[in-house]
Design a protein around this motif. Structure first.
Motif, short mmCIF file in Angstrom:
data_model
loop_
_atom_site.label_atom_id
_atom_site.label_comp_id
_atom_site.label_asym_id
_atom_site.label_seq_id
_atom_site.Cartn_x
_atom_site.Cartn_y
_atom_site.Cartn_z
N LEU A 75 5.60 16.09 -16.93
CA LEU A 75 4.41 16.17 -17.78
C LEU A 75 3.67 17.50 -17.65
N GLY A 76 4.01 18.27 -16.63
CA GLY A 76 3.27 19.50 -16.37
C GLY A 76 3.26 20.49 -17.52
N THR A 77 4.42 20.73 -18.11
CA THR A 77 4.53 21.69 -19.21
C THR A 77 3.70 21.25 -20.41
N ALA A 78 3.78 19.95 -20.72
CA ALA A 78 3.03 19.43 -21.86
C ALA A 78 1.53 19.53 -21.64
N LEU A 79 1.08 19.24 -20.43
CA LEU A 79 -0.35 19.32 -20.14
C LEU A 79 -0.84 20.76 -20.15
N THR A 80 -0.01 21.67 -19.68
CA THR A 80 -0.38 23.09 -19.70
C THR A 80 -0.54 23.57 -21.14
N ALA A 81 0.32 23.06 -22.03
CA ALA A 81 0.28 23.46 -23.44
C ALA A 81 -1.03 23.09 -24.11
N VAL A 82 -1.67 22.02 -23.63
CA VAL A 82 -2.94 21.60 -24.23
C VAL A 82 -4.13 22.01 -23.36
N GLY A 83 -3.88 22.89 -22.40
CA GLY A 83 -4.95 23.43 -21.58
C GLY A 83 -5.39 22.55 -20.43
N LEU A 84 -4.54 21.60 -20.04
CA LEU A 84 -4.91 20.70 -18.96
C LEU A 84 -4.02 20.86 -17.73
N GLY A 85 -3.30 21.95 -17.66
CA GLY A 85 -2.40 22.16 -16.53
C GLY A 85 -3.11 22.21 -15.19
N SER A 86 -4.26 22.88 -15.13
CA SER A 86 -4.96 23.02 -13.86
C SER A 86 -5.56 21.71 -13.38
N VAL A 87 -6.11 20.91 -14.30
CA VAL A 87 -6.73 19.66 -13.87
C VAL A 87 -5.68 18.61 -13.52
N ALA A 88 -4.44 18.82 -13.96
CA ALA A 88 -3.40 17.84 -13.68
C ALA A 88 -2.82 18.00 -12.28
#
Length: 236
Positions: A75-88
């Motif tokens: 899920l990391g790549t997908a979350l980074t794409a929407v700007g949520l990589g750091s909070v994940a």
């Protein structure tokens, strides 16, 4: 630890929900559901007490819907794409610092009712009044703190189940039980409501649980730090 500034979901002009705090909307918190916007707006609070992990964040942001054909990518790549990589990163792990006087161990042992009671210091009457006023605008019923905690927890469990269901379609070592409450991982049975999805700082992604010592115990590797390793169960 100082009490956090709570973000309250409000109706967006698009018809979705978005978290509002201070004097404006919070970027990256638009969600199709009220609870989704609540989670995205209060990730620090909810992850610090173990109510939500990366699975819940992914569901709230909508990226979990695409977690399937490339499930091994994590899920990391997908979350980074929407700007949520750091909070994940490191979600699902209660930090070492105390929050409201409770250590990581204390939070891991508490049930929904006890957590709700502790959070009354954060979700004050004034906050809950404002929160329910905004819910009413969206046609939602009034809730109390315990119901709020229960809704967030149920959302996380459902998200975790969806992650495991999609992984199980590609990995025979994962077997969901008939009740949908448990899963067998490499021959070991776990309660889905106790599992969390974690993204580590090295880029690896794992599923595990927080034990009674407040330590995260990994049981399944979704993705290795360099990508190709995983998915698969981890040794006991």
């Amino acid at each position: 630890m100082p009490l956090p500034l709570l973000a309250i979901p409000v109706l967006h002009s698009s018809g979705a929900w978005i978290a509002y705090a201070g004097s404006g909307y919070l970027a990256g918190t638009l969600s199709t559901t009220w609870v989704g916007a609540l989670i995205l707006g209060n990730t620090t609070l909810f992850t610090s007490i173990g109510l939500v992990s990366t699975a819940g964040i992914a569901a709230a942001s909508g990226v979990l819907a695409g977690f399937g054909a490339s499930a091994a990518a994590g899920l990391g790549t997908a979350l980074t794409a929407v700007g949520l990589g750091s909070v994940a990163s490191w979600m699902g792990i209660a930090p070492a610092a105390t929050f409201l006087g409770f250590t990581a161990v204390g939070w891991s042992l508490m049930g929904v009712g006890a957590i709700a009671l502790a959070l009354c210091a954060v979700f004050t009457r004034r906050t809950m009044k404002k929160l329910n006023e905004e819910r009413a605008k969206g046609g939602l019923e009034t809730i109390n703190v315990r119901q709020l905690v229960a809704e967030v927890r149920a959302y996380e469990v459902d998200a975790m189940w969806k992650v495991l269901q999609k992984l199980a379609k590609k990995d025979s070592t994962l077997q969901l039980k008939g009740s949908d409450a448990e899963i067998s991982i490499g021959g070991r049975t776990f309660s889905i409501k106790k599992l969390r999805y974690r993204i580590n700082k090295d880029g690896s992604e794992k599923i595990g649980y927080v034990n009674r010592l407040g330590r995260f115990v990994s049981v399944y590797l979704v993705k290795g730090p360099d990508g190709p390793e995983g998915p698969g169960p981890l040794p006991a």
